[in-house]
Design a protein around this motif. Structure first.
Motif, PDB file in Angstrom:
ATOM      1  N   THR A   1      25.654  37.733   1.727  1.00 39.62           N
ATOM      2  CA  THR A   1      24.260  37.330   1.918  1.00 39.62           C
ATOM      3  C   THR A   1      24.082  35.865   1.533  1.00 39.62           C
ATOM      4  O   THR A   1      23.468  35.079   2.270  1.00 39.62           O
ATOM      5  CB  THR A   1      23.330  38.223   1.060  1.00 39.62           C
ATOM      6  OG1 THR A   1      23.607  39.582   1.375  1.00 39.62           O
ATOM      7  CG2 THR A   1      21.873  37.910   1.340  1.00 39.62           C
ATOM      8  N   LEU A   2      24.638  35.495   0.383  1.00 40.59           N
ATOM      9  CA  LEU A   2      24.516  34.098  -0.060  1.00 40.59           C
ATOM     10  C   LEU A   2      25.201  33.156   0.931  1.00 40.59           C
ATOM     11  O   LEU A   2      24.703  32.058   1.218  1.00 40.59           O
ATOM     12  CB  LEU A   2      25.124  33.928  -1.462  1.00 40.59           C
ATOM     13  CG  LEU A   2      24.421  34.711  -2.584  1.00 40.59           C
ATOM     14  CD1 LEU A   2      25.155  34.508  -3.902  1.00 40.59           C
ATOM     15  CD2 LEU A   2      22.967  34.261  -2.730  1.00 40.59           C
ATOM     16  N   GLN A   3      26.313  33.618   1.481  1.00 39.42           N
ATOM     17  CA  GLN A   3      27.047  32.803   2.453  1.00 39.42           C
ATOM     18  C   GLN A   3      26.188  32.544   3.701  1.00 39.42           C
ATOM     19  O   GLN A   3      26.119  31.423   4.202  1.00 39.42           O
ATOM     20  CB  GLN A   3      28.339  33.518   2.836  1.00 39.42           C
ATOM     21  CG  GLN A   3      29.229  32.726   3.793  1.00 39.42           C
ATOM     22  CD  GLN A   3      30.530  33.468   4.094  1.00 39.42           C
ATOM     23  OE1 GLN A   3      30.741  34.593   3.635  1.00 39.42           O
ATOM     24  NE2 GLN A   3      31.393  32.840   4.864  1.00 39.42           N
ATOM     25  N   LEU A   4      25.529  33.587   4.181  1.00 44.02           N
ATOM     26  CA  LEU A   4      24.695  33.437   5.371  1.00 44.02           C
ATOM     27  C   LEU A   4      23.524  32.495   5.122  1.00 44.02           C
ATOM     28  O   LEU A   4      23.205  31.635   5.950  1.00 44.02           O
ATOM     29  CB  LEU A   4      24.160  34.807   5.809  1.00 44.02           C
ATOM     30  CG  LEU A   4      25.178  35.762   6.418  1.00 44.02           C
ATOM     31  CD1 LEU A   4      24.546  37.121   6.654  1.00 44.02           C
ATOM     32  CD2 LEU A   4      25.712  35.191   7.731  1.00 44.02           C
ATOM     33  N   VAL A   5      22.896  32.633   3.959  1.00 45.08           N
ATOM     34  CA  VAL A   5      21.739  31.782   3.655  1.00 45.08           C
ATOM     35  C   VAL A   5      22.181  30.337   3.523  1.00 45.08           C
ATOM     36  O   VAL A   5      21.573  29.417   4.098  1.00 45.08           O
ATOM     37  CB  VAL A   5      21.041  32.260   2.351  1.00 45.08           C
ATOM     38  CG1 VAL A   5      19.936  31.291   1.958  1.00 45.08           C
ATOM     39  CG2 VAL A   5      20.479  33.661   2.531  1.00 45.08           C
ATOM     40  N   LEU A   6      23.256  30.117   2.787  1.00 50.95           N
ATOM     41  CA  LEU A   6      23.740  28.743   2.589  1.00 50.95           C
ATOM     42  C   LEU A   6      24.178  28.118   3.911  1.00 50.95           C
ATOM     43  O   LEU A   6      23.889  26.947   4.190  1.00 50.95           O
ATOM     44  CB  LEU A   6      24.893  28.739   1.577  1.00 50.95           C
ATOM     45  CG  LEU A   6      25.479  27.381   1.217  1.00 50.95           C
ATOM     46  CD1 LEU A   6      24.391  26.410   0.753  1.00 50.95           C
ATOM     47  CD2 LEU A   6      26.534  27.528   0.123  1.00 50.95           C
ATOM     48  N   ALA A   7      24.858  28.913   4.746  1.00 50.65           N
ATOM     49  CA  ALA A   7      25.294  28.387   6.048  1.00 50.65           C
ATOM     50  C   ALA A   7      24.094  28.010   6.903  1.00 50.65           C
ATOM     51  O   ALA A   7      24.106  26.988   7.604  1.00 50.65           O
ATOM     52  CB  ALA A   7      26.154  29.422   6.770  1.00 50.65           C
ATOM     53  N   ASP A   8      23.047  28.806   6.827  1.00 50.76           N
ATOM     54  CA  ASP A   8      21.838  28.501   7.598  1.00 50.76           C
ATOM     55  C   ASP A   8      21.212  27.192   7.119  1.00 50.76           C
ATOM     56  O   ASP A   8      20.813  26.342   7.920  1.00 50.76           O
ATOM     57  CB  ASP A   8      20.840  29.654   7.465  1.00 50.76           C
ATOM     58  CG  ASP A   8      19.528  29.335   8.157  1.00 50.76           C
ATOM     59  OD1 ASP A   8      19.563  28.996   9.356  1.00 50.76           O
ATOM     60  OD2 ASP A   8      18.469  29.399   7.516  1.00 50.76           O
ATOM     61  N   ILE A   9      21.162  27.028   5.796  1.00 50.27           N
ATOM     62  CA  ILE A   9      20.584  25.798   5.238  1.00 50.27           C
ATOM     63  C   ILE A   9      21.386  24.585   5.719  1.00 50.27           C
ATOM     64  O   ILE A   9      20.840  23.603   6.222  1.00 50.27           O
ATOM     65  CB  ILE A   9      20.572  25.861   3.692  1.00 50.27           C
ATOM     66  CG1 ILE A   9      19.605  26.937   3.220  1.00 50.27           C
ATOM     67  CG2 ILE A   9      20.211  24.509   3.093  1.00 50.27           C
ATOM     68  CD1 ILE A   9      19.748  27.282   1.743  1.00 50.27           C
ATOM     69  N   MET A  10      22.704  24.672   5.564  1.00 46.47           N
ATOM     70  CA  MET A  10      23.554  23.531   5.946  1.00 46.47           C
ATOM     71  C   MET A  10      23.461  23.265   7.442  1.00 46.47           C
ATOM     72  O   MET A  10      23.344  22.112   7.871  1.00 46.47           O
ATOM     73  CB  MET A  10      25.009  23.803   5.550  1.00 46.47           C
ATOM     74  CG  MET A  10      25.226  23.824   4.054  1.00 46.47           C
ATOM     75  SD  MET A  10      26.970  23.781   3.595  1.00 46.47           S
ATOM     76  CE  MET A  10      27.528  25.346   4.205  1.00 46.47           C
TER      77      MET A  10
END
Lengths: 243, 299
Positions: free
Chosen positions: B223-232
């Motif tokens: 979940t954290l990976q998806l959110v961070l990837a979206d931000i970047m």
């Protein structure tokens, strides 16, 4: 005890402004300090929330300053520039904005979107970044200029930097955190700009200023410019400004 | 000391300056070692700070390639405040010449609570106080040359983590519509790339997405990976759309600098034109690269 200022979070500010712009200036019901948007909040502790009378006074003062510079009548460039300089000096001295509260974006979102969106609209039209807190916010940017470029209460021309510097120069100083956050460096850069403009002419200053700012930022990384003696700092800045 | 910068002169090793950790106290009552966050502060409370410095002459002389009798240094502390990677306002600065007879300095200062906002920034440095008479080839020579420094940023308000995150009703703050049902929303604007990164972005987690919130709270890596990837991805994609995007010359701490850092990590050694071509011709690869980069610990 500090006065706590109202805060309007970014998304809520966008919503308030979208509503304001969609319905038009004519439908805006004016500022009512007794009826703030539900999303407005205050720090939980640390002071006393500002009262309705102070907010009414803020609105009245901003409106008076705006009317003195053509609000509702004209928006010619000279009037707007004079408004900016006057309000910057006023905000920098205003008791209400003398604490750390004024460093918060959401406080300035409140001032621009809730207290005085009509004045922002007169000054900048519908550009949303002028309503939302940040370095482009109509009033926040003026407060930053006033705080950064104040020559001090004993100076006979205390606010001259605000009236002499062009908009481009003011933006270059205050929108660079490495320069604008430090009043010592910001003022010295402003003074150097004036010296340079007297030699090169104002019309040549935009490109000179850009080169100078780049050079100052690079130099400041390896040399603590704000800690130098004023004459030493002025010499270095003279070089940067090609004097 | 900022190791990102290639100084054009010799600087001090950490061994040359003995500095205790910063200690802070609310209203001078109980001293604690400064960490990332100071709890129980509000603007009615003054913050006391203290630290002991000692500059070691022999090591300084060796580090700077200067004769021992030719060393004139200043110790300084700059106190700043305001949200962001750089302080928004320098509140005060304190400087003292290094006295070699007594090269220790017990620094202590009180910062009025009303002056502070969200973050307390403490920057210490040693600078050259006068030009040396017999400098080595690489010795510092100009007054004010930065020879050693360190900084700490102490958050004062709990609602402001390193990356601003807040739980909210997205339906309410986004004014209705389908977007109100999204699990998260990154509030940011590409209008000003020079804006301080931490002041320019805020992640809102949807209060109504219960299961999603639980995953975040439990630090579920995917979940954290998806959110961070979206931000970047969304910041970098928009950054590349700007014709004057530059991944080399950016204002430190700015939105542009953060975007540039992510792009350089994603495509080491490649220029903007190359990365832009990936975005334009192979958007799937572009996104996949950030998904990979976002694996915890990489970004």
């Amino acid at each position: 005890m500090s006065l706590l200022l109202p805060r309007l979070p970014g998304p809520a500010c966008e919503s308030v402004i979208r509503d304001f712009l969609e319905h038009g200036l004519e439908r805006w019901r004016g500022f009512d300090p007794a009826n703030l948007p539900v999303s407005v909040r205050f720090a939980a502790t640390g002071g006393t929330p500002v009262g309705t009378s102070e907010l009414e006074e803020l609105r009245a003062d901003l409106e008076e300053l705006a009317r003195a510079h053509g609000f509702g009548v004209t928006n010619d460039r000279n009037s707007l520039a004079a408004f900016d300089a006057k309000v910057a000096a006023w905000l920098a001295q205003a008791e209400l904005f003398s604490t750390g509260e004024a460093l918060r974006d959401d406080v300035w979102s409140f001032v621009s979107a809730v207290v005085a969106p009509d004045i922002v609209h007169w000054r900048f039209g519908a550009a949303i970044e002028r309503y939302i807190g940040g370095v482009r916010n109509t009033f926040q940017r003026l407060w930053m200029r006033g705080r950064a470029l104040d020559r001090g209460p004993d100076h006979p021309e205390r606010w001259k930097l605000l009236t002499k510097l062009t908009e481009d120069a003011l933006v270059q100083i205050t929108e660079r955190p490495s320069i604008g956050s430090d009043p010592v460096l910001a003022r010295a850069v402003g003074e150097a700009w004036i010296r340079a403009s007297e030699i090169h002419g104002k019309s040549a200053m935009e490109s000179i200023m850009r080169r100078a700012i780049l050079g100052i930022r690079i130099r400041n990384e390896v040399r603590s410019l704000a800690d130098l003696r004023p004459d030493n700092l002025a010499d270095i800045l003279n070089q940067m400004f090609e004097i | 000391m900022n190791r990102r910068i290639a100084f054009p002169f010799l600087t001090l090793s950490d061994a040359a300056v003995e500095a205790t950790p910063w200690e802070v106290s609310i209203d001078g009552v109980e001293w604690v070692e400064a960490g990332d966050f100071l709890s129980n502060w509000d603007s009615s409370s003054d913050i006391h700070v203290r630290r002991r410095f000692k500059v070691l002459r022999e090591i300084v002389a060796a580090d700077l390639s200067l004769p021992i009798e030719d060393l004139n240094l200043s110790l300084g502390v700059r106190i700043g405040t305001g949200q962001g990677r750089l302080p928004r306002l320098v509140v005060s600065r304190h400087t003292r010449a290094v006295d070699w007879e007594n090269p220790a300095w017990q620094f202590e200062s009180v910062i009025k609570g009303g002056m502070l906002s969200m973050v307390l920034d403490l920057h210490a440095q040693v600078t050259l106080a006068s030009s040396p008479n017999r400098p080595g080839v690489l010795s510092p020579t100009s007054v004010g040359d930065r020879l050693w420094s360190d900084s700490v940023r102490i958050r004062l308000e709990g609602e402001e983590p390193r990356f601003p995150i807040e739980t909210a009703d997205l339906g309410q703050i986004l004014g209705g519509g389908l977007q109100g049902d999204a699990p998260w929303y990154l509030h940011w604007s590409p209008r000003d790339w020079n804006r301080d990164f931490h002041g320019a972005v805020r992640l809102y987690l949807n209060r109504n997405a219960i299961e999603f919130l639980e995953r975040i709270e439990n630090e579920d890596p995917h979940t954290l990976q998806l959110v961070l990837a979206d931000i970047m991805s969304q910041i970098c994609e928009r950054f590349l759309v700007d014709a004057d995007a530059d991944i080399v010359e950016t204002e430190p701490g700015s939105l542009a600098a953060q975007a540039a850092t992510w792009l350089r990590k994603a495509w080491p050694g490649k220029d903007v034109a190359f990365i832009r071509s990936v975005l334009e011709s192979r958007p799937g690869v572009f996104r996949a690269t950030f998904l990979s980069l976002a694996e915890l610990g990489e970004a």
